[in-house]
Design an enzyme around this catalytic site. Structure first.
Site, PDB file in Angstrom:
ATOM      1  N   HIS A 135      -2.857  -1.109  -0.021  1.00 21.99           N
ATOM      2  CA  HIS A 135      -3.044  -2.140  -1.052  1.00 21.99           C
ATOM      3  C   HIS A 135      -3.331  -1.419  -2.370  1.00 21.99           C
ATOM      4  CE1 HIS A 135      -5.238  -5.397  -3.146  1.00 21.99           C
ATOM      5  NE2 HIS A 135      -4.653  -6.232  -2.309  1.00 21.99           N
ATOM      6  N   ASP A 212      -9.943   1.230   5.087  1.00 23.85           N
ATOM      7  CA  ASP A 212      -9.920  -0.061   4.409  1.00 23.85           C
ATOM      8  C   ASP A 212      -9.785  -1.139   5.487  1.00 23.85           C
ATOM      9  OD1 ASP A 212      -9.230  -2.423   3.202  1.00 23.85           O
ATOM     10  OD2 ASP A 212      -7.652  -1.593   1.927  1.00 23.85           O
ATOM     11  N   GLN A 215      -8.192  -6.202   6.086  1.00 22.13           N
ATOM     12  CA  GLN A 215      -7.462  -7.039   7.047  1.00 22.13           C
ATOM     13  C   GLN A 215      -7.893  -6.740   8.481  1.00 22.13           C
ATOM     14  OE1 GLN A 215      -5.418  -9.452   6.088  1.00 22.13           O
ATOM     15  NE2 GLN A 215      -5.420  -8.879   3.930  1.00 22.13           N
ATOM     16  N   LYS A 238     -12.455 -12.553   3.527  1.00 23.20           N
ATOM     17  CA  LYS A 238     -11.321 -12.434   4.455  1.00 23.20           C
ATOM     18  C   LYS A 238     -11.771 -12.559   5.906  1.00 23.20           C
ATOM     19  CE  LYS A 238      -8.625  -9.508   1.365  1.00 23.20           C
ATOM     20  NZ  LYS A 238      -7.504 -10.304   0.865  1.00 23.20           N
ATOM     21  N   CYS A 376       0.332  -7.120  -3.642  1.00 25.85           N
ATOM     22  CA  CYS A 376      -0.445  -5.972  -4.144  1.00 25.85           C
ATOM     23  C   CYS A 376      -0.123  -4.699  -3.376  1.00 25.85           C
ATOM     24  CB  CYS A 376      -1.952  -6.246  -4.103  1.00 25.85           C
ATOM     25  SG  CYS A 376      -2.479  -7.564  -5.170  1.00 25.85           S
TER      26      CYS A 376
HETATM   27  N1  PMP Z   1      -7.074  -3.924   1.029  1.00 22.36           N
HETATM   28  C1  PMP Z   1      -6.310  -4.746   1.737  1.00 22.36           C
HETATM   29  C2  PMP Z   1      -5.560  -4.221   2.927  1.00 22.36           C
HETATM   30  C3  PMP Z   1      -6.225  -6.087   1.387  1.00 22.36           C
HETATM   31  O1  PMP Z   1      -5.467  -6.927   2.092  1.00 22.36           O
HETATM   32  C4  PMP Z   1      -6.954  -6.560   0.255  1.00 22.36           C
HETATM   33  C5  PMP Z   1      -6.863  -8.009  -0.187  1.00 22.36           C
HETATM   34  N2  PMP Z   1      -5.584  -8.550  -0.153  1.00 22.36           N
HETATM   35  C6  PMP Z   1      -7.745  -5.655  -0.433  1.00 22.36           C
HETATM   36  C7  PMP Z   1      -7.780  -4.348  -0.027  1.00 22.36           C
HETATM   37  C8  PMP Z   1      -8.567  -6.074  -1.615  1.00 22.36           C
HETATM   38  O2  PMP Z   1      -9.545  -6.984  -1.221  1.00 22.36           O
HETATM   39  P1  PMP Z   1     -10.430  -7.754  -2.303  1.00 22.36           P
HETATM   40  O3  PMP Z   1      -9.466  -8.379  -3.252  1.00 22.36           O
HETATM   41  O4  PMP Z   1     -11.191  -8.760  -1.495  1.00 22.36           O
HETATM   42  O5  PMP Z   1     -11.307  -6.750  -2.957  1.00 22.36           O
END
Ligand code: PMP
Length: 418
Positions: A135, A212, A215, A238, A376
């Site tokens: 991401h 990370d 997910q 999430k 993203c």
């Molecule tokens: N890493 C991953 C794999 C994600 O899916 C996301 C959110 N789509 C993020 C990081 C960022 O999370 P947040 O916007 O809650 O900080």
């Protein structure tokens, strides 16, 4: 096309999760006169009533700033916040609460590590290793660090199924690698990465690993001691918790040696114009008024999810994924991106040459919420040479019937573009 006349007979789940839908008030609303089908759980999950009640009860009965007050409310507020930390510790099976730092979310947690770890351990000529499926929030903070320090960002690629090319890892782990940052589950491809194996390989060269878990945290039980990752990060929103609260788990041996990220109240021991000394862990990394109500909401969410059974919920989502994958691949002209052997319930796809945005807009009019675009993860989209995908990301409160509605709706989209 309903399930009855389809050629696929899904195995009904041994455990039914549909009764949990009643715990989520939003799931009973309509969108454009149709019952909502919420397939955007990768972006954010819905909140059960118990989480909403915790937030309201906190505001109604307890609210006071934490750590600084001598009065009753502040004492209760502080207790709730620190209890939440213990709930997170137990949820992740971390050794100590001092290793649990509350942040505003995954993005903040990664930025914290990239800065505070990077300041101390990353120097000119060093390397930071990430993967091609990260991401943006697990790319850009490392890029900023590398630019600041004159270090190099290296990238472990994935193959066309969306599986990391692990065979390339040993050559990418060099004497200059200072940290590896990898996602547990890809938010675009659904791939469940072999993070335990990556940690093992990196550790064999004394290189720390950040996982990370944005997910991954809701995909099966996470045990940070068993995983042995040096840092594990996730967002409350999430995993059925509130927005604006997240977690950084870090091994004390690293956190102790890292410099503070943000300065302000609560993170200090003493302040004078000559010199400031810093508070102990975890407070050293929690400057300013914490989102203590968010933390309490997150604790309720984690308890809720644990109580319904994380492994069972994951197994059910896996069944939904198998069913949805089978049904979607039967639609002529539909291509799924991300066909790894180990996947979480995230399906990215394109329908013929219809722009993903158009597909998403029409699905929305039929009451089905999906996400479209690059999610993203622009490098993932570039890998396939496409503009973006339509992404359906499922949660345990989704049903086989909802998958059928998606399939029916996609057949209609196809018809419209014929
Ligand atoms: N890493 C991953 C794999 C994600 O899916 C996301 C959110 N789509 C993020 C990081 C960022 O999370 P947040 O916007 O809650 O900080």
């Amino acid at each position: 096309m309903s399930r009855n006349n389809s050629t696929i007979n899904h195995q009904p789940s041994t455990i039914s999760f549909s009764h949990f839908r009643a715990d989520f008030p939003i799931l009973s609303r309509e969108v454009y006169g149709q019952p909502l089908v919420y397939f955007d759980n990768g972006a954010t999950t819905q909140k059960p009533t118990c989480v909403l009640e915790t937030i309201q009860r906190f505001h109604n009965e307890i609210n006071a700033n934490i750590h600084r007050g001598v009065h009753k409310l502040s004492e209760e507020s502080t207790r709730e916040y620190e209890n939440a930390r213990e709930v997170v510790r137990s949820f992740l099976n971390a050794q100590k609460t001092s290793e649990i730092i509350f942040t505003s979310g995954t993005t903040a947690s990664i930025n914290l590590v990239a800065y505070s770890f990077g300041e101390v351990f990353v120097h000119q000529g060093d390397e930071v290793l990430i993967t091609e499926m990260e991401h943006h929030s697990n790319i850009v903070p490392w890029q900023l660090l590398c630019e600041r320090k004159g270090a190099t960002l290296k990238v472990l690629p994935f193959d066309d199924n969306g599986e990391l090319m692990l065979e390339k890892l040993p050559e990418l782990l060099t004497l200059r690698t200072r940290i590896v940052a990898v996602t547990q589950v890809s938010n675009t491809l659904g791939t469940v990465n072999p993070v335990r194996e990556i940690v093992r390989l990196a550790h064999s060269q004394n290189i720390p690993v950040l996982v990370d878990g944005a997910q991954g945290v809701k995909h099966g039980i996470v045990d940070v001691q068993q995983l042995d990752a040096d840092f594990y990060v996730f967002s409350g929103h999430k995993i059925y918790g509130p927005t604006g609260i997240g977690v950084l788990y870090g091994k004390e041996e690293w956190l102790d040696r890292m410099v503070p990220w943000q300065g302000g109240g609560d993170m200090i021991a003493t302040v004078s114009f000559r010199k400031t000394t810093f508070n102990e862990l975890p407070f050293k990394f929690e400057a300013g008024t914490a989102n203590y109500i968010g933390a309490a909401g997150l604790a309720t969410a984690l308890n809720y999810y644990s109580n319904i059974g994380i492994d069972a919920a994951t197994a059910y989502e896996d069944e939904l994924l198998r069913y949805a994958t089978q049904k979607l691949t039967q639609i002529e002209g539909l291509k799924i991106f991300g066909t790894a052997r180990s996947k979480a319930a995230i399906i990215s796809f394109l329908l013929e040459n219809i722009h993903p945005y158009d597909t998403g807009m029409i699905l929305d009019k039929m009451g089905i919420a999906v996400r479209t675009g690059n999610h993203c993860t622009q490098p993932v989209i570039d890998h396939f040479g496409i503009d973006g995908t339509v992404r359906a990301s499922l949660a345990f409160y989704n049903t086989f019937d909802e998958v059928d509605r998606l399939v029916e709706a996609l057949l209609k989209v196809k018809e419209m573009f014929r």
